[in-house]
Design an enzyme around this catalytic site. Structure first.
Site, PDB file in Angstrom:
ATOM      1  N   ASP A 128      -9.069 -37.552  -2.163  1.00 12.74           N
ATOM      2  CA  ASP A 128      -8.677 -38.954  -2.433  1.00 12.74           C
ATOM      3  C   ASP A 128      -9.326 -39.471  -3.866  1.00 12.74           C
ATOM      4  O   ASP A 128     -10.065 -38.883  -4.464  1.00 12.74           O
ATOM      5  CB  ASP A 128      -9.453 -39.778  -1.298  1.00 12.74           C
ATOM      6  CG  ASP A 128      -9.056 -39.636   0.072  1.00 12.74           C
ATOM      7  OD1 ASP A 128      -8.043 -39.001   0.035  1.00 12.74           O
ATOM      8  OD2 ASP A 128      -9.614 -40.422   0.997  1.00 12.74           O
ATOM      9  N   ARG A 178      -0.506 -37.312  -4.332  1.00 10.59           N
ATOM     10  CA  ARG A 178      -0.193 -38.283  -3.412  1.00 10.59           C
ATOM     11  C   ARG A 178      -0.228 -39.603  -4.149  1.00 10.59           C
ATOM     12  O   ARG A 178      -1.040 -39.701  -5.132  1.00 10.59           O
ATOM     13  CB  ARG A 178      -1.117 -38.805  -2.238  1.00 10.59           C
ATOM     14  CG  ARG A 178      -1.005 -39.950  -1.520  1.00 10.59           C
ATOM     15  CD  ARG A 178      -2.522 -40.256  -1.005  1.00 10.59           C
ATOM     16  NE  ARG A 178      -2.633 -39.230   0.231  1.00 10.59           N
ATOM     17  CZ  ARG A 178      -3.875 -39.109   0.716  1.00 10.59           C
ATOM     18  NH1 ARG A 178      -5.120 -39.826   0.168  1.00 10.59           N
ATOM     19  NH2 ARG A 178      -3.981 -38.222   1.577  1.00 10.59           N
TER      20      ARG A 178
HETATM   21  P1  FDA Z   1       1.129 -53.377   0.084  1.00  9.83           P
HETATM   22  O1  FDA Z   1      -0.264 -53.699  -0.003  1.00  9.83           O
HETATM   23  O2  FDA Z   1       2.374 -53.778  -0.902  1.00  9.83           O
HETATM   24  O3  FDA Z   1       1.822 -54.005   1.442  1.00  9.83           O
HETATM   25  C1  FDA Z   1       3.270 -53.763   1.955  1.00  9.83           C
HETATM   26  C2  FDA Z   1       3.177 -54.000   3.551  1.00  9.83           C
HETATM   27  O4  FDA Z   1       2.577 -53.149   4.070  1.00  9.83           O
HETATM   28  C3  FDA Z   1       2.596 -55.213   3.749  1.00  9.83           C
HETATM   29  O5  FDA Z   1       3.408 -56.476   3.569  1.00  9.83           O
HETATM   30  C4  FDA Z   1       2.263 -55.008   5.155  1.00  9.83           C
HETATM   31  O6  FDA Z   1       3.189 -55.197   6.173  1.00  9.83           O
HETATM   32  C5  FDA Z   1       1.836 -53.474   5.121  1.00  9.83           C
HETATM   33  N1  FDA Z   1       0.169 -53.346   4.917  1.00  9.83           N
HETATM   34  C6  FDA Z   1      -0.413 -52.890   3.929  1.00  9.83           C
HETATM   35  N2  FDA Z   1      -1.562 -52.750   3.930  1.00  9.83           N
HETATM   36  C7  FDA Z   1      -1.924 -53.291   5.175  1.00  9.83           C
HETATM   37  C8  FDA Z   1      -2.942 -53.454   5.974  1.00  9.83           C
HETATM   38  N3  FDA Z   1      -4.216 -52.956   5.631  1.00  9.83           N
HETATM   39  N4  FDA Z   1      -2.861 -53.869   7.255  1.00  9.83           N
HETATM   40  C9  FDA Z   1      -1.878 -54.536   7.779  1.00  9.83           C
HETATM   41  N5  FDA Z   1      -0.496 -54.319   7.107  1.00  9.83           N
HETATM   42  C10 FDA Z   1      -0.716 -53.804   5.876  1.00  9.83           C
HETATM   43  N6  FDA Z   1      -5.986 -45.867  -2.235  1.00  9.83           N
HETATM   44  C11 FDA Z   1      -6.787 -45.447  -3.073  1.00  9.83           C
HETATM   45  O7  FDA Z   1      -7.315 -46.002  -3.831  1.00  9.83           O
HETATM   46  N7  FDA Z   1      -7.280 -44.036  -3.078  1.00  9.83           N
HETATM   47  C12 FDA Z   1      -6.730 -43.322  -2.003  1.00  9.83           C
HETATM   48  O8  FDA Z   1      -7.108 -42.090  -2.153  1.00  9.83           O
HETATM   49  C13 FDA Z   1      -5.836 -43.633  -1.135  1.00  9.83           C
HETATM   50  N8  FDA Z   1      -5.292 -42.820   0.096  1.00  9.83           N
HETATM   51  C14 FDA Z   1      -4.328 -43.415   0.620  1.00  9.83           C
HETATM   52  C15 FDA Z   1      -3.678 -42.556   1.582  1.00  9.83           C
HETATM   53  C16 FDA Z   1      -2.751 -42.997   2.507  1.00  9.83           C
HETATM   54  C17 FDA Z   1      -2.006 -42.042   3.098  1.00  9.83           C
HETATM   55  C18 FDA Z   1      -2.199 -44.270   2.114  1.00  9.83           C
HETATM   56  C19 FDA Z   1      -0.847 -44.914   3.161  1.00  9.83           C
HETATM   57  C20 FDA Z   1      -2.869 -45.340   1.488  1.00  9.83           C
HETATM   58  C21 FDA Z   1      -3.975 -44.875   0.834  1.00  9.83           C
HETATM   59  N9  FDA Z   1      -4.495 -45.681   0.030  1.00  9.83           N
HETATM   60  C22 FDA Z   1      -5.393 -45.073  -1.147  1.00  9.83           C
HETATM   61  C23 FDA Z   1      -4.406 -46.847  -0.116  1.00  9.83           C
HETATM   62  C24 FDA Z   1      -3.433 -47.639  -0.988  1.00  9.83           C
HETATM   63  O9  FDA Z   1      -4.069 -47.660  -2.269  1.00  9.83           O
HETATM   64  C25 FDA Z   1      -3.070 -49.201  -0.789  1.00  9.83           C
HETATM   65  O10 FDA Z   1      -4.487 -49.956  -1.036  1.00  9.83           O
HETATM   66  C26 FDA Z   1      -2.621 -49.247   0.739  1.00  9.83           C
HETATM   67  O11 FDA Z   1      -1.712 -48.507   1.086  1.00  9.83           O
HETATM   68  C27 FDA Z   1      -1.873 -50.635   0.726  1.00  9.83           C
HETATM   69  O12 FDA Z   1      -0.549 -50.618  -0.303  1.00  9.83           O
HETATM   70  P2  FDA Z   1       0.982 -50.478   0.316  1.00  9.83           P
HETATM   71  O13 FDA Z   1       1.339 -49.828  -0.822  1.00  9.83           O
HETATM   72  O14 FDA Z   1       0.676 -50.038   1.777  1.00  9.83           O
HETATM   73  O15 FDA Z   1       1.423 -51.884   0.335  1.00  9.83           O
END
Ligand code: FDA
Length: 312
Positions: A128, A178
């Site tokens: 990570d 990732r």
């Molecule tokens: P964004 O925040 O733009 O949200 C898009 C939509 O997704 C929202 O409108 C909502 O519907 C949904 N959503 C997103 N987060 C939500 C929540 N917490 N609860 C409910 N709904 C939510 N970060 C990092 O710094 N280091 C790492 O190693 C990782 N590893 C990692 C692994 C995996 C498998 C995932 C999916 C994510 C990570 N992350 C991470 C976290 C990542 O950086 C990020 O903070 C989250 O995925 C939220 O961003 P999104 O791109 O999902 O969408």
């Protein structure tokens, strides 16, 4: 501002220890965390794989302060890997270097990660990406481990200005990466403060990972996001360039947007769900609250209801 305040709180584990005393907190935390034990995680992983999804697992914990804690975290991963194999699960572990002792020394963390990599054999293990002070060390360790282990993969965060250069360099080496947006509190000198810019940068970096050059070098991108618009853009781009479904995947977190799972599988793309477990859930949980203010509202509503019920 709310995001910033929550991310500040996420680094104060003493608050978590206080919150954990309330049974109600635990029930809300359960939305994002499979449970405190490995058995809880295994049950969640079996259910997800039973539904045709790919899985990853993370044992929650970060910034350990003793060699014993670091060794114990590596032991848990090793035992988990054995048990997953015994059960026929194809889960990939995803671990934090500070959980395996990075703050106590790089050699110590490398020793523990190598134990996990050896035990995992041909199963991929993700490193990570944590807050920006760890990025150089994490990438250096990834490069060091890649020389010996083909089953190690790393994570890059789209919100950091530096990531485009990091990606360019790693792409040439046929990386397994990732791509996420980034979950920590970062200063504007290091990361895009505006979400719209982060989203735009994510799309650009995804394009680099799908480029002819990256694919020719053997890149296997994992797009970790729940952002429906970005998912659509990436899936369309992959289709347009004729990239086979087994050459990339999407990843999501347990409990976040499970409603999208079926639709994505229906499109024939690979989707992996990351299942976290463990007692040290606080930092992870508060980062999930920070990502979406509605989660905080839900948490506070449940807490108020629980309090009212207790008063009755
Ligand atoms: P964004 O925040 O733009 O949200 C898009 C939509 O997704 C929202 O409108 C909502 O519907 C949904 N959503 C997103 N987060 C939500 C929540 N917490 N609860 C409910 N709904 C939510 N970060 C990092 O710094 N280091 C790492 O190693 C990782 N590893 C990692 C692994 C995996 C498998 C995932 C999916 C994510 C990570 N992350 C991470 C976290 C990542 O950086 C990020 O903070 C989250 O995925 C939220 O961003 P999104 O791109 O999902 O969408």
């Amino acid at each position: 501002m709310l995001r910033d305040a929550l991310l500040r709180l996420s680094t104060r584990p003493a608050i978590g220890r206080g919150l954990a005393r309330f049974p109600l907190t635990r029930s809300v935390v359960r939305r994002f965390v499979a449970g405190e034990s490995a058995a809880d995680a295994l049950a969640a992983l079996e259910a997800l794989e039973g539904a045709g999804l790919l899985t990853a697992v993370t044992y929650l914990g970060e910034n350990v302060t003793s060699r014993e804690q670091a060794a114990a975290a590596a032991d848990v991963y090793c035992e988990l890997v054995d048990e997953m194999r015994r059960r026929g699960l194809r889960t990939t572990p995803s671990l934090k270097l500070t959980h395996l002792g990075l703050d106590l020394g790089e050699d110590l963390a490398v020793e523990h990660v190598q134990r996990v990599l050896a035990r995992a054999r041909d199963t991929l293990v993700w490193l990570d990406m944590e807050a920006s002070p760890y990025v150089d060390r994490t990438l250096a360790m990834y490069r060091r481990l890649r020389r010996r282990w083909s089953n190690v993969a790393c994570v890059l965060q789209a919100y950091l200005y530096r990531t485009e250069a990091d990606l360019r360099e790693l792409v040439a080496g046929g990386l397994r990466v990732r791509l996420c947006k980034g979950a920590y509190r970062e200063p504007p000198q290091r990361a895009y403060p505006r979400k719209a810019d982060v989203d735009r940068q994510y799309a650009r970096l995804a394009g680099m990972l799908l480029s002819r050059e990256a694919q020719a070098a053997g890149a296997y991108p994992a797009f970790a996001t729940h952002d429906e618009r970005l998912i659509r853009v990436i899936a369309d781009q992959a289709r347009d360039i004729g990239l086979p479904a087994e050459r990339f995947e999407f990843q999501m977190l347990h409990g976040v947007r499970p409603d999208l799972h079926r639709a994505l599988r229906g499109r024939g793309v690979r989707l992996r769900v990351l299942v976290p477990f463990g007692e040290d859930w606080y930092g992870y949980f508060v980062r999930r609250l920070a990502e979406r203010p509605a989660n905080l509202l839900f948490f506070l509503t449940q807490a108020t209801r629980g309090r009212a019920a207790a008063d009755r």
